[in-house]
Design an enzyme around this catalytic site. Structure first.
Site, short mmCIF file in Angstrom:
data_model
loop_
_atom_site.label_atom_id
_atom_site.label_comp_id
_atom_site.label_asym_id
_atom_site.label_seq_id
_atom_site.Cartn_x
_atom_site.Cartn_y
_atom_site.Cartn_z
N LYS B 30 0.85 -1.20 0.00
CA LYS B 30 0.00 0.00 0.00
C LYS B 30 0.88 1.24 0.00
CE LYS B 30 -3.96 1.97 2.54
NZ LYS B 30 -4.83 1.83 3.74
N SER B 105 -9.65 1.82 2.88
CA SER B 105 -8.82 2.58 1.96
C SER B 105 -7.78 1.73 1.22
CB SER B 105 -8.09 3.69 2.73
OG SER B 105 -7.22 3.11 3.70
N SER B 129 -9.83 -0.42 6.97
CA SER B 129 -9.25 -0.22 5.64
C SER B 129 -8.67 -1.46 4.97
CB SER B 129 -8.19 0.88 5.68
OG SER B 129 -8.81 2.14 5.84
#
Lengths: 476, 426
Positions: B30, B105, B129
């Site tokens: 990420k 996210s 997330s």
């Protein structure tokens, strides 16, 4: 008039702790000799994702200070964030302590302006990180710009806040001196490092608003800034003006304070607990901390062990290096050594802007000088002359010349009064008026003659002997 | 393979030198996790051009295990969002239906795994997330116990909630990746010394007591989703688990406590982005610094990020700190207590990961409050600090549904074993 203006002063003192590494990373804290931005890492640069790791040594140092200053130390302390934007602050927040500082209360003993003991209470002590340093460059023609050096970013600071209990700039100066000496005795602070001490002072005239003077960076500066500010405030009040609550900056060069722009003071720091650091439990550490002999204890010991006067003992113990220097030479004669160190040597050092640390390595030579005086090999006056020559050589040429060699070289050895009889007679002859005055009973008239002889003999004569000789010649 | 899901913000092929259990395995990371020499932007314009000089601890561990860093994945800017539409570089698309969002996210990581671009990915989970996009894209995602994975190098959004965690197509791969990244790190003062032993993974659910919080099937939870998850729980019972209904009364404060705290922390964390030290948007040196900062930050942050910075700044300001931050702190303690108490009565808690299936692009971001509401079932585990996994458990409205299993603090072992037991039985 002045008694209606009662001055109230409180101090906020920041000192850099002399740990090896920074407060939250492993970068070396010994940065002063190095190029800008060479003592940095992701943590002290505040790079995204970097996290603080507490340097326990810094906390231990602060706890030492808290214990030495008689503070109450709660079992737990909590770091928090003080949020504000400034180009020297890499994370836009400073990791400091808020509602749960390391220590609360405590006190420092000083003397008031009349020389009586006075206790100034402390509010709190906590640990925090120093921001980086801004260096303003450029000029009017080519434009101004600012460089940022993050070497200082993350240096551990201890912040000590006093209650508003001092009533003169001199008291404030004495408190700082006492604090500095204590920190030095604890070996947690190096006062000789540039910028290692910074002071914010709150000052008000009783019944009027309080003004804060920010970022004073020298001991002398504190006294100067406060003195200026008192005059400014008194004059303003006398003219019927009103003191506004504000922050002012001290202009070190001019010795004045100027109002800070309101934009800089309207900060809401949005304190909240630092989520990246757990609460620190210090109760167990405190127990293990052993304190060395502190200035007050050493002062008392000097008085009892060496039998010296309180003012000498206080001066000699007010600086760790000075105290150690004295102890190294006391054996030549405690009282004589005390007076020669505290009065004469200190005066000569101050005059040359020197610190005792510069002569600390040559204590044996200073002892030799005092021994020459003690054994009447040289007069007091010649002793001072030798001291000056000795200090100048140390200061200017880093050369240490033995006092006996200086005496020899300059021919300053004390000689007996008889060898100066001719000089005395000649001077008496040249100054009949002084003799008249003396005979007429004018006190001190002979001192002029003695002074003339001393001058002529380059201090090699003993004024008492000369005095006796004059009396004898005059048939008294 | 072409990145048709906009899963990656930057692609790479950096092979770790280690010779461990991930030798040669491509792992996506990420974009809020720092990677040495690979641009790391948090999907924000303000960090465009920032190339970290160091690896996050989790990335160092990946390299030591022999993994290949395959690139940095798309996300909601700084992790603020539940759809990965709040990316400055365009939304990620759900491989199961590209007209729908991935969830967020960590949507890029979920899309990269679900779309077959990589077998493994690292995400981060502040309020769901990892689990949200895992559920919506139909993969497995684990939010570890707070402190079990080092946050060193994770660009902070809300420090006291977030953890880096593994995402994969199945429980075994998830556990394997977790075993690589778990463990103590001296550089993170909130990290704990609890490594995870992959060899201990085994399908094991029989005899365990699973608490079913009634709040997880209450108002706002889609009925079809509810039904799918209830069937999954029935499956767990078939495997020998005992279920009991539990109640977590303080859960009604969870979202408020979460959003107050995370916006407070975010407002402070994101203040450092001023363009002075990194990033392509540099401050205008002809302006006073204050104005130059304002210009950089206005140009660099997206709407949702600005909204949260403003909310957090407000909540921390003088006169409001006690009303918001302090109250939220109390609520957090109460919620954590409720979960700890429930987990004394049972070994695990189970319910849906998300109240709905993945919405269409643009549907959820229209109304920020509705988007915040979508986090209601994931946020509590972050507040309590406990481990929580999302495992695919079928579909509703033709889209994947995630079963969420939460466990006791530092007991990922029981959580992963239960998830594996469920997965194997399906």
């Amino acid at each position: 008039m002045s008694e209606e203006f009662q001055v109230i002063i409180g101090l906020e003192v920041h000192c850099q702790l002399n740990t090896k590494s920074k407060l939250f990373c492993g970068c070396s804290a010994d940065f002063r000799a190095d190029a800008p931005n060479t003592h940095v890492c992701p943590v002290c640069l505040g790079l995204p994702g970097a996290l603080p790791v507490l340097n326990k040594k810094a906390v231990e140092y602060a706890l030492k200070v808290a214990k030495a200053l008689n503070c109450t130390i709660p079992e737990e302390g909590e770091f928090c964030r003080k949020n504000y934007f400034y180009p020297d602050l890499v994370k836009a927040y400073q990791i400091t302590m808020g509602d749960d500082p390391l220590a609360i209360g405590g006190y420092i003993e000083i003397e008031d302006d009349a020389g009586n003991p006075k206790v100034v209470n402390l509010t709190r002590i906590h640990v925090e990180e120093d921001p980086g340093r801004l260096v303003h460059m450029g000029n009017k023609e080519r434009g101004y710009y600012t460089l940022v050096d993050y070497n200082r970013s993350g240096i551990p600071l201890i912040e000590m806040v006093t209650e508003p209990e001092m009533s003169s700039p001199k008291e404030a100066r004495r408190l700082l001196n006492k604090l500095r000496a204590t920190l030095e005795y604890l070996d947690v602070f190096d006062p000789e490092k540039e910028g290692s001490l910074r002071v914010d002072a709150n000052i008000s005239i009783k019944g009027h608003e309080r003004v804060e003077i920010k970022n004073i960076t020298s001991y002398k500066g504190v006294e100067k800034a406060l003195t200026f500010e008192i005059t400014r405030q008194k004059n303003l009040i006398r003219r019927g003006g009103r003191i506004v609550r504000e922050t002012r900056h001290f202009q070190e060069g001019k010795g004045t304070t100027t109002s800070a722009r309101s934009k800089e003071t309207a900060n809401d720091y949005r304190y909240f607990p630092e989520p990246d650091l757990p609460v620190i439990r210090v109760a167990d550490w405190v127990k293990d901390i052993e304190l060395p002999e502190l200035p007050d204890a050493r002062r008392d010991r000097f008085m009892s062990q060496y039998g010296i006067a309180v003012n000498h003992a206080r001066t000699l113990t007010g600086d760790l290096k000075l105290a150690e220097f004295y102890e190294a030479i006391a054996e030549v004669g405690a009282a004589l050594a005390a007076s020669w160190t505290a009065d004469i040597l200190m005066g000569e050092l101050n005059y040359r802007d020197m610190h005792v640390s510069e002569v600390a390595g040559h204590a044996d030579q200073f002892a030799e000088l005092i021994t020459l005086v003690r054994d009447k090999k040289i007069t007091d006056k010649a002793g001072v002359e030798v001291l000056r020559v000795w200090l100048d050589a140390l200061h200017n040429e880093a050369k240490s010349e033995a006092p006996s060699a200086i005496v020899e070289r300059l021919g300053l050895a004390r000689e007996s009064g008889e060898s100066f009889r001719g000089i005395v007679e000649a001077i008496l002859e040249k100054n009949p008026q002084a003799i008249e005055d003396h005979k007429a009973g004018k006190k001190g008239a002979l001192n002029f003659i003695v002074g003339q002889v001393m001058k002529e003999t380059k201090g090699k004569s003993d004024p008492r002997e000369i005095h006796a000789m004059i009396s004898e010649i005059l048939g008294e | 393979m072409a990145d048709i899901y906009n899963a990656f913000l930057s692609e790479a092929e950096i092979a770790g030198e280690g010779d461990g259990i991930l030798k040669g395995v491509r792992v996506a990371v990420k974009d809020n996790i720092s990677t040495k020499d690979i641009e790391t932007t948090c999907a924000s314009k303000i960090l465009k051009g920032y190339i970290p000089p160091y690896d996050a601890h989790a990335v160092t561990l990946l390299k030591q295990a022999g993994a290949v860093i395959a690139g940095k994945t798309n996300m909601d800017e700084f992790g603020m969002g539940s759809t990965t539409e709040n990316s400055a570089f365009g939304a990620a698309l759900n491989p199961r239906d590209t007209t729908r969002v991935t969830g967020g996210s960590s949507g890029g990581s979920a899309a990269a795994v679900a779309g077959g671009l990589v077998p493994l990915a690292l995400g981060s989970d502040t309020g769901g997330s990892i689990r949200c996009p895992a559920a919506w894209c139909g993969i497995v995602g684990l939010k570890p116990s707070y402190g079990r994975v080092s946050r060193f190098g994770l660009i902070a959004y809300a420090n006291s909630f977030e953890q880096i965690g593994p995402m994969a197509n199945n429980v075994t791969d998830t556990a394997k990746l977790f075993s690589v990244i778990a463990g103590h790190d001296v550089r993170d003062s909130t990290s704990v010394n609890k490594p995870y032993d992959f060899a201990g993974l085994k399908a094991d659910i029989a005899g365990k007591t699973i608490g079913i919080p009634k709040e997880y099937f209450g108002e706002g939870v889609d009925e079809a989703v509810s039904e799918t998850v209830k069937n999954a729980i029935a499956k767990l019972e078939e495997l020998g688990a005992k279920t009991v209904e539990v109640s977590l009364p303080s859960m009604k404060y969870a979202l408020a406590a979460y959003y107050v705290t995370c916006t407070c922390e975010a407002s402070s964390n994101l203040d450092r982005f001023d363009g002075v030290r990194y990033g392509e948007i540099a401050p205008d040196t002809n302006m006073p610094w204050h104005d130059a900062y304002t210009k950089v930050r206005t140009a660099g942050f997206g709407d949702e990020v600005r909204r949260r910075i403003i909310l957090g700044t407000f909540a921390l300001s003088a006169g409001y700190y006690g009303k918001y931050y302090v109250k939220a702190r109390h609520a957090r303690q109460q919620i954590a207590k409720d979960f700890a108490k429930a987990l004394t009565q049972c070994d695990l808690l189970a319910g849906p990961t998300m109240p709905n299936v993945a919405p269409k692009l643009g549907e959820l971001t229209k109304d920020p409050l509705q988007m915040y509401q979508a986090d209601i079932l994931t946020v509590p585990a972050n507040i309590a600090g406990i481990p929580a996994i999302s495992v695919p458990c079928g579909t509703a409205h033709n889209m994947p549904v995630g079963l969420q299993i939460m466990g006791r603090m530092y007991d990922e072992e029981t959580v992963l074993n239960a998830a594996l037991a469920y997965e194997e039985a399906c």
